[in-house]
Design a protein around this motif. Sequence first.
Motif, PDB file in Angstrom:
ATOM      1  N   LYS A  20       0.817  -1.205   0.000  1.00  0.00           N
ATOM      2  CA  LYS A  20       0.000   0.000   0.000  1.00  0.00           C
ATOM      3  C   LYS A  20       0.855   1.261   0.000  1.00  0.00           C
ATOM      4  O   LYS A  20       0.446   2.288  -0.553  1.00  0.00           O
ATOM      5  N   LEU A  24      -0.706   3.081  -3.404  1.00  0.00           N
ATOM      6  CA  LEU A  24      -1.641   4.173  -3.094  1.00  0.00           C
ATOM      7  C   LEU A  24      -1.044   5.542  -3.426  1.00  0.00           C
ATOM      8  O   LEU A  24      -1.722   6.371  -4.061  1.00  0.00           O
ATOM      9  N   ILE A  86      -9.756   5.540  -1.439  1.00  0.00           N
ATOM     10  CA  ILE A  86      -9.463   5.457  -0.010  1.00  0.00           C
ATOM     11  C   ILE A  86     -10.453   4.542   0.688  1.00  0.00           C
ATOM     12  O   ILE A  86     -10.079   3.721   1.546  1.00  0.00           O
ATOM     13  N   SER A  89      -9.579   1.026  -0.113  1.00  0.00           N
ATOM     14  CA  SER A  89      -8.287   0.631   0.450  1.00  0.00           C
ATOM     15  C   SER A  89      -8.371   0.314   1.934  1.00  0.00           C
ATOM     16  O   SER A  89      -7.654  -0.558   2.435  1.00  0.00           O
ATOM     17  N   ALA A 124      -3.033   4.444   9.347  1.00  0.00           N
ATOM     18  CA  ALA A 124      -3.780   4.603   8.097  1.00  0.00           C
ATOM     19  C   ALA A 124      -3.734   6.047   7.614  1.00  0.00           C
ATOM     20  O   ALA A 124      -3.547   6.316   6.417  1.00  0.00           O
ATOM     21  N   TYR A 125      -3.889   6.983   8.540  1.00  0.00           N
ATOM     22  CA  TYR A 125      -3.892   8.391   8.127  1.00  0.00           C
ATOM     23  C   TYR A 125      -2.514   8.824   7.630  1.00  0.00           C
ATOM     24  O   TYR A 125      -2.414   9.663   6.728  1.00  0.00           O
ATOM     25  N   ILE A 128      -2.521   7.852   4.077  1.00  0.00           N
ATOM     26  CA  ILE A 128      -3.431   8.694   3.301  1.00  0.00           C
ATOM     27  C   ILE A 128      -2.839  10.081   3.089  1.00  0.00           C
ATOM     28  O   ILE A 128      -2.838  10.617   1.970  1.00  0.00           O
ATOM     29  N   SER A 131       0.043   9.935   0.647  1.00  0.00           N
ATOM     30  CA  SER A 131      -0.438   9.737  -0.722  1.00  0.00           C
ATOM     31  C   SER A 131      -1.032  11.011  -1.291  1.00  0.00           C
ATOM     32  O   SER A 131      -0.766  11.396  -2.441  1.00  0.00           O
ATOM     33  N   MET A 132      -1.857  11.688  -0.481  1.00  0.00           N
ATOM     34  CA  MET A 132      -2.432  12.957  -0.921  1.00  0.00           C
ATOM     35  C   MET A 132      -1.348  13.992  -1.183  1.00  0.00           C
ATOM     36  O   MET A 132      -1.415  14.764  -2.152  1.00  0.00           O
ATOM     37  N   GLY A 166      -9.508  15.028   5.184  1.00  0.00           N
ATOM     38  CA  GLY A 166      -9.016  13.653   5.075  1.00  0.00           C
ATOM     39  C   GLY A 166      -9.095  12.901   6.391  1.00  0.00           C
ATOM     40  O   GLY A 166      -9.360  11.694   6.409  1.00  0.00           O
ATOM     41  N   LEU A 170     -11.279   9.248   6.916  1.00  0.00           N
ATOM     42  CA  LEU A 170     -10.807   8.009   7.526  1.00  0.00           C
ATOM     43  C   LEU A 170     -11.635   7.631   8.744  1.00  0.00           C
ATOM     44  O   LEU A 170     -11.942   6.447   8.951  1.00  0.00           O
TER      45      LEU A 170
END
Length: 264
Positions: A20, A24, A86, A89, A124-125, A128, A131-132, A166, A170
């Motif tokens: 990931k 991602l 997201i 995922s 997880a964040y 994220i 990736s963002m 974001g 999540l």
Amino acid sequence: MNNTWTIFKKESRQMALEYKWIWLPVVFILLGATQPVTSYYLPSILEMMGGEQGVTVDPSKFVLDGNTILAATLASQFDQMGLIIISLSFMGIIQGEKASGILSFMMTRPLNLRSYLLGKWVAAYSLIAFSMMAGFGTSMFYSHYLFDGVNVGIGIKAFSIYLVWGMFILSVIMTVSTLLRGSGSVAFVSIVILLLFRMLAGLDPLVDLFNPASLSLEAASVLKENGMMSGITWTLLFVAVWIPVLFSLNEWLIKHRKVYLRHG
């Protein structure tokens, strides 16, 4: 805190094993590049498709600046395809361990439930946000070189606001993953809820104060107009309430409804 760090390392390692941390960010990089590249070549594409018998293209209609393209990246790419990706995922962030019985086993260990949820959320964040950031940075790069340039300071300010949205994304996915059993239903319900929040954003200033999705519009407004809504402070405060409430709901579901049991 030790339990949180242990869960964080476990989740990060698992996401690495699932690649990931590679795919991602790559997906968001592609999303980030799509908006500026498409916008830049759109007049040429329309001319090629239309020809003399087709649509007459007025070049002045396509004079855009880099900040406007960045705003479109957030609204057209991240808030649509990015949101769906997201959700897909991380639909199993709790549901997967619930279905396999791992969560049931972990609840028999001396593990603080809040630390468990926080460790998973932070891991997880982190992915994220990374990736963002990769996607937004790519969009900023192409927007700068293909259009009239980008104000980096304004871009960072807008992206910082978007990252708070974001966090809420999540938190919703995590709560739905705790509540429902099937991974497909988790993804579907999460997408519907988040898109509903997004659709309601901008319809009424009073509703926007309570709607975390209005932060996405705020980020776009910062990019296009370099100005912020008067009620953004209230929106941020309400998001700061939303997230702990969703965390508490997760705890309640696991403790009192025994959702960590496979057939519970």
